[in-house]
Design a protein around this motif. Sequence first.
Motif, mmCIF file in Angstrom:
data_model
loop_
_atom_site.group_PDB
_atom_site.id
_atom_site.type_symbol
_atom_site.label_atom_id
_atom_site.label_comp_id
_atom_site.label_asym_id
_atom_site.label_seq_id
_atom_site.Cartn_x
_atom_site.Cartn_y
_atom_site.Cartn_z
ATOM 1 N N VAL A 6 3.252 19.939 13.963
ATOM 2 C CA VAL A 6 4.349 20.827 14.359
ATOM 3 C C VAL A 6 5.272 20.033 15.281
ATOM 4 C CG1 VAL A 6 4.953 22.963 15.561
ATOM 5 C CG2 VAL A 6 2.852 22.840 14.191
ATOM 6 N N PRO A 7 6.508 19.784 14.842
ATOM 7 C CA PRO A 7 7.410 18.928 15.616
ATOM 8 C C PRO A 7 7.563 19.333 17.078
ATOM 9 C CG PRO A 7 8.348 19.383 13.474
ATOM 10 C CD PRO A 7 7.119 20.252 13.603
ATOM 11 N N GLY A 8 7.649 20.578 17.377
ATOM 12 C CA GLY A 8 7.833 21.013 18.754
ATOM 13 C C GLY A 8 6.627 20.733 19.631
ATOM 14 N N GLN A 9 5.464 20.573 19.032
ATOM 15 C CA GLN A 9 4.252 20.350 19.804
ATOM 16 C C GLN A 9 3.960 18.866 20.020
ATOM 17 O OE1 GLN A 9 0.958 22.614 18.250
ATOM 18 N NE2 GLN A 9 2.037 24.554 18.519
ATOM 19 N N GLN A 10 4.610 18.008 19.274
ATOM 20 C CA GLN A 10 4.372 16.571 19.412
ATOM 21 C C GLN A 10 4.695 16.085 20.823
ATOM 22 O OE1 GLN A 10 6.695 14.813 16.319
ATOM 23 N NE2 GLN A 10 5.285 15.444 14.696
#
Length: 55
Positions: free
Chosen positions: A24-28
């Motif tokens: 999930v891009p936002g969690q990277q």
Amino acid sequence: MTGQEHYDAAERLLSSAGELDAAVPGQQQVIRQLHAEAQVHATLAVADFIRNHKI
């Protein structure tokens, strides 16, 4: 904080990072930040150990 408290904080941060999904891009970015904070706490735990054991 004591060395043990720094170690415990590092463990909690790594556990929190492990619960996130790197796909999930936002969690990277959050995972990277948690790892960086855990590394600081781990380093401080080692420094405290060395200071207290005169290594």
